[in-house]
Design a protein around this motif. Sequence first.
Motif, PDB file in Angstrom:
ATOM      1  N   THR A  62      71.146  60.746  16.422  1.00 24.12           N
ATOM      2  CA  THR A  62      70.256  59.850  15.689  1.00 24.12           C
ATOM      3  C   THR A  62      69.040  60.624  15.183  1.00 24.12           C
TER       4      THR A  62
ATOM      5  N   ARG B 284      74.070  51.587  13.681  1.00 25.24           N
ATOM      6  CA  ARG B 284      72.667  51.261  13.974  1.00 25.24           C
ATOM      7  C   ARG B 284      71.801  51.367  12.728  1.00 25.24           C
ATOM      8  N   ALA B 285      72.052  52.393  11.931  1.00 24.37           N
ATOM      9  CA  ALA B 285      71.287  52.548  10.696  1.00 24.37           C
ATOM     10  C   ALA B 285      71.529  51.370   9.757  1.00 24.37           C
TER      11      ALA B 285
ATOM     12  N   THR C 229      69.745  47.845  10.790  1.00 24.41           N
ATOM     13  CA  THR C 229      68.304  47.603  10.729  1.00 24.41           C
ATOM     14  C   THR C 229      67.964  46.469   9.776  1.00 24.41           C
ATOM     15  N   THR C 230      68.796  46.235   8.743  1.00 23.65           N
ATOM     16  CA  THR C 230      68.515  45.132   7.825  1.00 23.65           C
ATOM     17  C   THR C 230      68.659  43.781   8.513  1.00 23.65           C
TER      18      THR C 230
ATOM     19  N   GLY D 219      66.209  44.886  12.505  1.00 24.87           N
ATOM     20  CA  GLY D 219      64.968  45.637  12.535  1.00 24.87           C
ATOM     21  C   GLY D 219      64.994  46.679  13.640  1.00 24.87           C
ATOM     22  N   PRO D 220      63.865  46.876  14.345  1.00 23.83           N
ATOM     23  CA  PRO D 220      63.819  47.912  15.389  1.00 23.83           C
ATOM     24  C   PRO D 220      64.723  47.632  16.579  1.00 23.83           C
TER      25      PRO D 220
ATOM     26  N   ALA E 180      67.772  47.187  16.515  1.00 22.63           N
ATOM     27  CA  ALA E 180      69.035  47.896  16.293  1.00 22.63           C
ATOM     28  C   ALA E 180      69.066  49.243  17.006  1.00 22.63           C
ATOM     29  N   GLU E 181      67.901  49.829  17.273  1.00 24.16           N
ATOM     30  CA  GLU E 181      67.842  51.168  17.860  1.00 24.16           C
ATOM     31  C   GLU E 181      68.428  51.231  19.262  1.00 24.16           C
TER      32      GLU E 181
ATOM     33  N   ARG F 229      71.691  37.454  11.232  1.00 22.78           N
ATOM     34  CA  ARG F 229      70.428  38.178  11.166  1.00 22.78           C
ATOM     35  C   ARG F 229      69.469  37.578  12.188  1.00 22.78           C
TER      36      ARG F 229
END
Length: 400
Positions: free
Chosen positions: A20, A54-55, A58-59, A62-63, A65-66, A80
């Motif tokens: 990542t 994960r990238a 994010t939509t 948001g964070p 997803a990390e 969402r």
Amino acid sequence: MPLIEELMTPEGEELLAHVTPYSPDRILPLTQSLRNQGYHPDLIALAFTQAQLRAQATTKFGPFAERMLFTRDGLEQATRLSVAVHHARRFTNAGITIMADITAGIGADSLAFGASGLHVHAVEKDHTTALIAAHNVRPFPEVHVTHGDGLDYVTSGAPVAGIYADPARRQQGKRLFDPAAHHPPLPAVWDLAARVNGALGVKVGPGINHEDIPADTEAQWVSVSGEVVEAGIWFGPLAQHRGHTALLINAEGHHHTFTAHPSNTEPEIAAPGHYGTTLIEPDGALIRAGLVADLAQRIGAQLLDPHIAYLTTDSDHIPLADGVRLGRAYQITDVLPYTVKNLRGYLRERKVGSVEIKKRGVDITPEKLRPQLGLAGPNRATVILTRVKDSRIAMIGHPL
């Protein structure tokens, strides 16, 4: 141990940190380096897949997803987070404290349910996906994930006061529109309302046929930043209104619930050849919900055509409610009968080299039309192609 569980260990989390942020250019050199460190090739490939997901996530998350894990299908269907919060609010507002999420998927809705203080029995039929859901909801001990069949779980007498379901709407990559072909079938899900005094919420595709919606429910279409993302059918105490509504959420998180106009009068239709200075394209959620005429009455606009979702007005104000746009607005400078020749000549004369092409109610493909227009010059324009009765017109303007 399933391979996905290895990514949930401290060593797996360290591997994910290595790959990542995701970049295709890093795959080959990093793969060799990680193999030299003793990581199995299959685990490395899975880690890269998770970094990529994960990238993409994010939509939606948001964070958050990390720290989450995903499947491709699970991410695609996942709610969402900004929308899942509204789902959770319906249950808490109804006084429900214990509920079942019978199609948990990767745990997206259960995350919001748990964060809202609900005690959640989350059931997922696929074993790997259930493992992922359990990982994703770890911050909320109120959520318990079970591998099993959600319908069986509820019909066996589970002590819950509310039910949420998000039946699978794809098979072999193709969307399913037949309610009986969903997994689980929608008719079987509708029947669950009787088990919880009507407290049932069901996420469905925004393309659901209106005639397939059960009576005496609230059917709500949802858009985020102007993109229609889902529809939901809410029964009993979870329904805040009856009939069709639309929930519009903007990028800043502001939201507005649009309901039918209280007047039963028919909206005005613009007389052919008499167009206002502003064209309104209603938000897609309003269009899918069948609320275009209600918007016209609310903002004092006219329908260009009774069968086309474009409105016309002389007001130059963008339609807003609670800080949320109810549609896109365009200032119209010219209207001409549509032919390629007419439009090409108009744009050439005004040295237009870049156009946004909008269309509704006409069989025209913007990608095929664009090269026929001979665009050249420094100016920009929006071209809106539509139909008024039996005539095709081109409206020229720019966004407000």
